[in-house]
Design a protein around this motif. Sequence first.
Motif, PDB file in Angstrom:
ATOM      1  N   GLY A  16       0.819  -1.293   0.105  1.00  0.00           N
ATOM      2  CA  GLY A  16      -0.121  -0.089  -0.041  1.00  0.00           C
ATOM      3  C   GLY A  16       0.803   1.313  -0.036  1.00  0.00           C
ATOM      4  N   HIS A  17       0.164   2.434  -0.144  1.00  0.00           N
ATOM      5  CA  HIS A  17       0.938   3.603   0.074  1.00  0.00           C
ATOM      6  C   HIS A  17       1.523   3.869   1.326  1.00  0.00           C
ATOM      7  CE1 HIS A  17       1.173   8.172   0.364  1.00  0.00           C
ATOM      8  NE2 HIS A  17       1.378   8.155  -0.986  1.00  0.00           N
ATOM      9  N   PRO A  18       2.403   4.300   1.740  1.00  0.00           N
ATOM     10  CA  PRO A  18       3.000   4.506   2.890  1.00  0.00           C
ATOM     11  C   PRO A  18       1.878   5.021   3.958  1.00  0.00           C
ATOM     12  CG  PRO A  18       4.641   5.310   1.525  1.00  0.00           C
ATOM     13  CD  PRO A  18       3.407   5.082   0.734  1.00  0.00           C
ATOM     14  N   PHE A  47      -1.599   3.993   8.565  1.00  0.00           N
ATOM     15  CA  PHE A  47      -2.973   3.850   9.096  1.00  0.00           C
ATOM     16  C   PHE A  47      -3.171   2.608   9.807  1.00  0.00           C
ATOM     17  CE2 PHE A  47      -7.405   2.132   8.334  1.00  0.00           C
ATOM     18  CZ  PHE A  47      -7.816   3.186   9.349  1.00  0.00           C
ATOM     19  N   ILE A  48      -2.915   1.544   8.960  1.00  0.00           N
ATOM     20  CA  ILE A  48      -3.275   0.071   9.476  1.00  0.00           C
ATOM     21  C   ILE A  48      -2.630  -0.118  10.854  1.00  0.00           C
ATOM     22  CG2 ILE A  48      -2.800  -2.406   9.336  1.00  0.00           C
ATOM     23  CD1 ILE A  48      -3.186  -1.921   6.041  1.00  0.00           C
ATOM     24  N   SER A  69      -4.565  -0.735  14.098  1.00  0.00           N
ATOM     25  CA  SER A  69      -4.363  -2.009  15.019  1.00  0.00           C
ATOM     26  C   SER A  69      -3.859  -1.484  16.380  1.00  0.00           C
ATOM     27  CB  SER A  69      -3.234  -2.819  14.241  1.00  0.00           C
ATOM     28  OG  SER A  69      -1.791  -2.241  14.314  1.00  0.00           O
ATOM     29  N   GLN A  70      -3.106  -0.863  16.616  1.00  0.00           N
ATOM     30  CA  GLN A  70      -2.891  -0.389  18.046  1.00  0.00           C
ATOM     31  C   GLN A  70      -3.792   0.083  18.746  1.00  0.00           C
ATOM     32  OE1 GLN A  70       0.007  -0.729  19.709  1.00  0.00           O
ATOM     33  NE2 GLN A  70      -0.889  -0.111  21.538  1.00  0.00           N
ATOM     34  N   PRO A  78      -8.228  11.372  10.632  1.00  0.00           N
ATOM     35  CA  PRO A  78      -8.600  12.418   9.494  1.00  0.00           C
ATOM     36  C   PRO A  78      -7.981  11.982   8.153  1.00  0.00           C
ATOM     37  CG  PRO A  78      -6.550  12.829  10.943  1.00  0.00           C
ATOM     38  CD  PRO A  78      -7.494  11.947  11.570  1.00  0.00           C
ATOM     39  N   ALA A  79      -7.120  11.125   8.079  1.00  0.00           N
ATOM     40  CA  ALA A  79      -6.838  10.390   6.927  1.00  0.00           C
ATOM     41  C   ALA A  79      -7.909   9.660   6.023  1.00  0.00           C
ATOM     42  CB  ALA A  79      -5.471   9.422   6.867  1.00  0.00           C
TER      43      ALA A  79
END
Length: 297
Positions: free
Chosen positions: A76-78, A83-84, A88-89, A177-178
């Motif tokens: 994926g894009h950085p 985001f993942i 996940s955290q 926000p992303a």
Amino acid sequence: MSRRLLVSLVLIFLAGTASAAEQKANKLFGAMAVASKQQPQPIGTYAKGCGAGLVQLPETGPTWQAMRLSRNRNWGHPDMIAFIQRLSQQATQFGWAGLYVGDISQPRGGPMSSGHSSHQIGLDADIWMLPPKRLNLSRTERENISSLNLRSDDQRSVNDNYTRAHYEILKAAALDPAVDRIFVTAPVKIEMCKTAQRADKAWLQKIRPLYGHNTHFHVRLKCPEGVTTCATQRPTVDELSKGGDGCDETLNWWVTEYLAPPKPAPKPAKPAPKKRGARDYTMADLPSQCARVLAAQ
């Protein structure tokens, strides 16, 4: 000769010819095993494009595992990889060990051989609804384990698999926000509308009902700021009326009219042309920069 090198040589040989434009894009992008050594850049639209310089989500992290590794779609894009890891955290705050992550994109994005219509520019990701019991699954286990279905048999409501943790994780994702939008099965959206605090529901506009999302939720990020090669889907949340949450009466269409048997359609005078999908796209259908993404080292 590697498949990647073969694809590059074919593209170079056919450059500028009609034959190059007629190459099936899903075959070419599906043959690529690694990302291009370019600056990260989403190109085109979520359903018709490619991705330069994509980053691979590590197969296992402290709060996630990538699933179905044989597909090689954990790229994926950085911004998406970050985001993942971020979400996940956050999931650990609600009693989950982390997240099981499904498809993101192929190493260079583009149409998939499976015909998946989106996930082409590195800004889409499927997150499983299954709460991880452990984060040390073997490759074989990741191929065979199934996610969790949250929709009732009649497709009109959630079942007992749906928990408050699902609500909180989806809310956390929507508040990021992303994020541009999140696709879920309609019963999940309806249930979330019922339980959300009345004064705190604007984020629910990002939660969008869509068929085929009863075992995972699909997160779509906005195009990175300043990137002109990427087309954010319209309308975005920011363009909608202030205070809208998507919880109005039209939401019930998904569990009423949508599920009703289709009415017989009048027989057309001649067969309608077949609608083209991701499997049908040629390189000519994609942005011109995608040929360079394929040919790059």
